[in-house]
Scaffold this active site. Structure first.
Site, PDB file in Angstrom:
ATOM      1  N   TRP A   1       0.810  -1.216   0.000  1.00 26.32           N
ATOM      2  CA  TRP A   1       0.000   0.000   0.000  1.00 26.32           C
ATOM      3  C   TRP A   1       0.843   1.267   0.000  1.00 26.32           C
ATOM      4  O   TRP A   1       0.325   2.353  -0.229  1.00 26.32           O
ATOM      5  CB  TRP A   1      -0.911   0.020   1.245  1.00 26.32           C
ATOM      6  N   ASN A   2       2.132   1.187   0.288  1.00 29.46           N
ATOM      7  CA  ASN A   2       2.878   2.426   0.563  1.00 29.46           C
ATOM      8  C   ASN A   2       3.140   3.261  -0.690  1.00 29.46           C
ATOM      9  O   ASN A   2       3.192   4.481  -0.613  1.00 29.46           O
ATOM     10  CB  ASN A   2       4.174   2.125   1.325  1.00 29.46           C
TER      11      ASN A   2
ATOM     12  N   PRO B   1      -4.438  -5.229  -4.990  1.00 33.38           N
ATOM     13  CA  PRO B   1      -3.844  -4.146  -4.216  1.00 33.38           C
ATOM     14  C   PRO B   1      -3.961  -4.496  -2.741  1.00 33.38           C
ATOM     15  O   PRO B   1      -4.775  -5.341  -2.366  1.00 33.38           O
ATOM     16  CB  PRO B   1      -4.726  -2.942  -4.558  1.00 33.38           C
TER      17      PRO B   1
ATOM     18  N   GLU C   1       9.621  -8.505  -3.729  1.00 31.33           N
ATOM     19  CA  GLU C   1      10.228  -7.201  -3.398  1.00 31.33           C
ATOM     20  C   GLU C   1       9.848  -6.932  -1.949  1.00 31.33           C
ATOM     21  O   GLU C   1       8.692  -6.605  -1.668  1.00 31.33           O
ATOM     22  CB  GLU C   1       9.664  -6.086  -4.293  1.00 31.33           C
TER      23      GLU C   1
ATOM     24  N   CYS D   1      10.132   1.283   1.230  1.00 28.66           N
ATOM     25  CA  CYS D   1      10.966   0.093   1.378  1.00 28.66           C
ATOM     26  C   CYS D   1      12.437   0.489   1.459  1.00 28.66           C
ATOM     27  O   CYS D   1      13.221  -0.123   2.163  1.00 28.66           O
ATOM     28  CB  CYS D   1      10.731  -0.874   0.226  1.00 28.66           C
TER      29      CYS D   1
ATOM     30  N   GLU E   1      13.027  -3.408  10.831  1.00 29.88           N
ATOM     31  CA  GLU E   1      12.419  -2.382   9.976  1.00 29.88           C
ATOM     32  C   GLU E   1      11.411  -1.559  10.786  1.00 29.88           C
ATOM     33  O   GLU E   1      10.540  -2.122  11.456  1.00 29.88           O
ATOM     34  CB  GLU E   1      11.710  -3.046   8.784  1.00 29.88           C
TER      35      GLU E   1
HETATM   36  P1  NDP Z   1       2.230  -7.161   3.658  1.00 32.22           P
HETATM   37  O1  NDP Z   1       3.200  -8.268   3.524  1.00 32.22           O
HETATM   38  O2  NDP Z   1       1.450  -7.052   4.915  1.00 32.22           O
HETATM   39  O3  NDP Z   1       1.154  -7.209   2.484  1.00 32.22           O
HETATM   40  C1  NDP Z   1       1.518  -7.205   1.118  1.00 32.22           C
HETATM   41  C2  NDP Z   1       0.385  -7.774   0.281  1.00 32.22           C
HETATM   42  O4  NDP Z   1       0.226  -9.172   0.555  1.00 32.22           O
HETATM   43  C3  NDP Z   1      -0.971  -7.128   0.560  1.00 32.22           C
HETATM   44  O5  NDP Z   1      -1.696  -6.987  -0.632  1.00 32.22           O
HETATM   45  C4  NDP Z   1      -1.578  -8.126   1.511  1.00 32.22           C
HETATM   46  O6  NDP Z   1      -2.974  -8.016   1.592  1.00 32.22           O
HETATM   47  C5  NDP Z   1      -1.131  -9.429   0.883  1.00 32.22           C
HETATM   48  N1  NDP Z   1      -1.236 -10.605   1.743  1.00 32.22           N
HETATM   49  C6  NDP Z   1      -1.298 -10.652   3.105  1.00 32.22           C
HETATM   50  N2  NDP Z   1      -1.366 -11.953   3.514  1.00 32.22           N
HETATM   51  C7  NDP Z   1      -1.338 -12.731   2.402  1.00 32.22           C
HETATM   52  C8  NDP Z   1      -1.378 -14.132   2.162  1.00 32.22           C
HETATM   53  N3  NDP Z   1      -1.470 -15.015   3.148  1.00 32.22           N
HETATM   54  N4  NDP Z   1      -1.313 -14.577   0.902  1.00 32.22           N
HETATM   55  C9  NDP Z   1      -1.215 -13.697  -0.133  1.00 32.22           C
HETATM   56  N5  NDP Z   1      -1.183 -12.362   0.023  1.00 32.22           N
HETATM   57  C10 NDP Z   1      -1.243 -11.868   1.276  1.00 32.22           C
HETATM   58  O7  NDP Z   1       3.054  -5.822   3.393  1.00 32.22           O
HETATM   59  P2  NDP Z   1       2.548  -4.316   3.437  1.00 32.22           P
HETATM   60  O8  NDP Z   1       1.446  -4.107   2.451  1.00 32.22           O
HETATM   61  O9  NDP Z   1       2.329  -3.896   4.842  1.00 32.22           O
HETATM   62  O10 NDP Z   1       3.817  -3.526   2.854  1.00 32.22           O
HETATM   63  C11 NDP Z   1       4.877  -3.067   3.643  1.00 32.22           C
HETATM   64  C12 NDP Z   1       6.129  -3.874   3.380  1.00 32.22           C
HETATM   65  O11 NDP Z   1       6.406  -3.879   1.987  1.00 32.22           O
HETATM   66  C13 NDP Z   1       7.369  -3.279   4.025  1.00 32.22           C
HETATM   67  O12 NDP Z   1       8.144  -4.295   4.601  1.00 32.22           O
HETATM   68  C14 NDP Z   1       8.101  -2.640   2.841  1.00 32.22           C
HETATM   69  O13 NDP Z   1       9.479  -2.491   3.061  1.00 32.22           O
HETATM   70  C15 NDP Z   1       7.773  -3.593   1.740  1.00 32.22           C
HETATM   71  N6  NDP Z   1       7.933  -2.973   0.434  1.00 32.22           N
HETATM   72  C16 NDP Z   1       8.965  -3.371  -0.382  1.00 32.22           C
HETATM   73  C17 NDP Z   1       9.190  -2.757  -1.604  1.00 32.22           C
HETATM   74  C18 NDP Z   1      10.316  -3.175  -2.487  1.00 32.22           C
HETATM   75  O14 NDP Z   1      10.314  -2.785  -3.651  1.00 32.22           O
HETATM   76  N7  NDP Z   1      11.283  -3.940  -2.031  1.00 32.22           N
HETATM   77  C19 NDP Z   1       8.332  -1.647  -2.063  1.00 32.22           C
HETATM   78  C20 NDP Z   1       7.256  -1.335  -1.165  1.00 32.22           C
HETATM   79  C21 NDP Z   1       7.076  -1.979   0.046  1.00 32.22           C
HETATM   80  P3  NDP Z   1      -3.640  -7.036   2.666  1.00 32.22           P
HETATM   81  O15 NDP Z   1      -2.824  -5.784   2.763  1.00 32.22           O
HETATM   82  O16 NDP Z   1      -4.945  -6.778   2.041  1.00 32.22           O
HETATM   83  O17 NDP Z   1      -3.666  -7.786   3.947  1.00 32.22           O
END
Ligand code: NDP
Length: 454
Positions: free
Chosen positions: A129-130, A154, A226, A261, A358
């Site tokens: 979401w960020n 998303p 990622e 991230c 983090e």
């Molecule tokens: P999450 O891991 O909580 O969620 C990421 C996605 O996975 C969401 O769409 C989430 O759904 C979904 N999800 C959750 N549980 C499951 C499951 N069991 N099976 C499949 N999908 C699932 O991360 P955040 O959204 O909180 O993002 C923050 C993190 O992302 C930070 O650690 C950040 O550093 C990293 N990040 C890395 C980037 C990179 O390029 N390296 C870029 C941007 C962020 P829902 O949210 O609906 O629960």
């Protein structure tokens, strides 16, 4: 599912969640559409993406407002994100034909040989979401250009932005049976893991990423992750303008309210310039305006998720009990909204969670170091491997440090930036595979080797 504004805690909208059954139906719908899409000439696929690129600009006011209301991003940064996403799309528009064209390897022998790049099929794009535009376009744009169908999930916290993206892609000429949004929380993501998809492209936390890799391992399809980081920034004693470096480091730490991230997550400063650096850093941190993200002058908005407030407070308190001095902030703000003060902890060390886990918020620790060797040891002391930054007058000296970093990206005299022309990849717990650059175009196709005789 309720969409909540993190700045006001008001419900913005309610949306219907997908169920495993509706997700299965979307998958079946895409199965037919993807085959037809793959047969559409590449120039036509790219031309649909050009329309999307134009629409993002035309509708940017509406899109930026939704993004700010839904994730709390200061509105100027929402505009920046949309512009940044357009720059990445421009890169894909200009470069995809070159990297997806068939390649003749041997043309003169009795057996002629070439490589043809074919789409993977239907892929899952599970997104964070960020930066919903940036991390989204890294995946769905090259995937669509490459001829794939996309099931795009998303994050639940950026659902309305996801719906805008779908609407604009359809308006651009992407068929409804080629791209489909999946709305919901973790359970909806799980339903995608249960489908026989042809690739999984995930942006999010290490914990979920590892789970996805484990769950999909048996499918033997590409899985790209990622993930998060604990990115260090090191300031050497030869920098010419300590004040400018401190300002750049602060921006790298708190941009997007620290929820990037590749945000600067920990800072090391050589002892000779430590006091001067800290002085400017704290002075500038105190000037940051925290508040209503819809105001153009706001630099710090709310964090997007309520659970992050006690998490950040716990990191700050842990640092305080281990000898850290809090020179700015340290608390969440009273009243409505998930606001946390920009927080600077000095005299930090690696016994603190603030320096090893983090944070993903507007908090930062600064640690004094004797020399480059000590800095390198501390910078490497992490299970993550996304980025590392060095500030110095001398490229030669900085390069000695950069070469020792086990990270996908290194920066000299800059930080917290991504270029569409370079691969974006994390090592160790920061991920697997690369998006962006030609690597991120080829990630969505598979090579077929042709041996031609006669
Ligand atoms: P999450 O891991 O909580 O969620 C990421 C996605 O996975 C969401 O769409 C989430 O759904 C979904 N999800 C959750 N549980 C499951 C499951 N069991 N099976 C499949 N999908 C699932 O991360 P955040 O959204 O909180 O993002 C923050 C993190 O992302 C930070 O650690 C950040 O550093 C990293 N990040 C890395 C980037 C990179 O390029 N390296 C870029 C941007 C962020 P829902 O949210 O609906 O629960």
């Amino acid at each position: 599912m309720q969409i909540i504004n993190p700045a006001t805690e008001e419900v913005i909208q309610e949306v219907a969640e997908d169920t495993p059954e509706t997700i299965q139906e979307k998958y079946q719908f895409l199965k037919e559409g993807q085959k037809q899409w793959a047969a559409v000439p590449l120039v036509q696929r790219i031309s649909a993406i050009e329309k999307f690129y134009a629409l993002l600009d035309e509708r940017k006011d509406e899109l930026a407002e939704t993004l700010t209301k839904e994730v709390g991003k200061p509105v100027q940064q929402s505009y920046n994100e949309i512009n940044g996403a357009r720059k990445r799309i421009e890169y894909f528009i200009k470069n995809s034909a070159k990297w997806l064209a068939e390649e003749w390897i041997t043309e003169e022998d009795a057996t002629r040989e070439k490589i043809v790049y074919e789409p993977l099929g239907i892929i899952a794009n599970i997104s964070a979401w960020n930066y919903p535009y940036l991390v989204g376009v890294n995946v769905f744009i090259p995937a669509l250009i490459g001829g794939n169908g996309v099931l795009y999930k998303p994050s639940e916290y950026s659902t309305l932005t996801g719906l805008h993206i779908q609407r604009l892609l359809y308006l651009s000429g992407i068929p409804e049976n080629v791209f489909s949004i999946v709305i919901g929380k973790g359970a909806a993501g799980q339903a995608l893991l249960d489908l026989p998809l042809d690739g999984y492209f995930f942006t999010g936390s290490y914990r979920t990423g590892k789970y996805i890799a484990e769950q999909t391992a048996g499918k033997l399809v590409p899985v790209q992750l990622e993930l998060g980081g604990k990115d260090p920034l090191y300031v050497m004693d030869d920098v010419e303008d300590v004040k400018a470096v401190a300002e750049a480091a602060l921006e790298g730490a708190v941009y997007n309210t620290g929820q990037s991230c590749c945000a600067v997550e920990r800072i090391y400063v050589q002892e000779k310039i430590y006091d001067a650096f800290v002085d400017t850093f704290v002075t500038e941190a105190k000037k940051l305006i925290t508040g209503n993200p819809l105001n153009r002058e706001t630099s710090i908005g709310p964090v997007s998720r309520k659970e992050q407030l006690p998490f950040l407070k716990e990191q700050v308190e842990d640092a305080r009990t281990r000898g850290g001095k809090i020179l700015s902030g340290g608390n969440s703000l009273p009243g409505k909204g998930y606001f946390f003060e920009p927080t600077v902890v000095v005299d930090a060390n690696h016994s603190m969670k603030l320096m090893t886990e983090e944070s993903f918020g507007p908090v930062i620790g600064i640690q004094k170091v004797k020399d480059d060797n000590e800095a390198v040891e501390l910078m490497k002391d992490t299970p993550y491997g996304l980025t590392a930054a060095v500030y110095s007058k001398s490229l030669e000296r900085a390069e000695k440090v950069m070469k020792q970093m086990d990270t996908g990206t290194v920066y000299w005299n800059c930080c917290d930036r991504v270029s569409a022309a370079l691969p974006w990849s994390g090592r160790k717990n920061s991920g697997l595979g690369a998006t962006l650059s030609y690597h991120g175009i080829r990630a969505f196709v598979q090579p077929k080797a042709y041996h031609l005789r006669g």
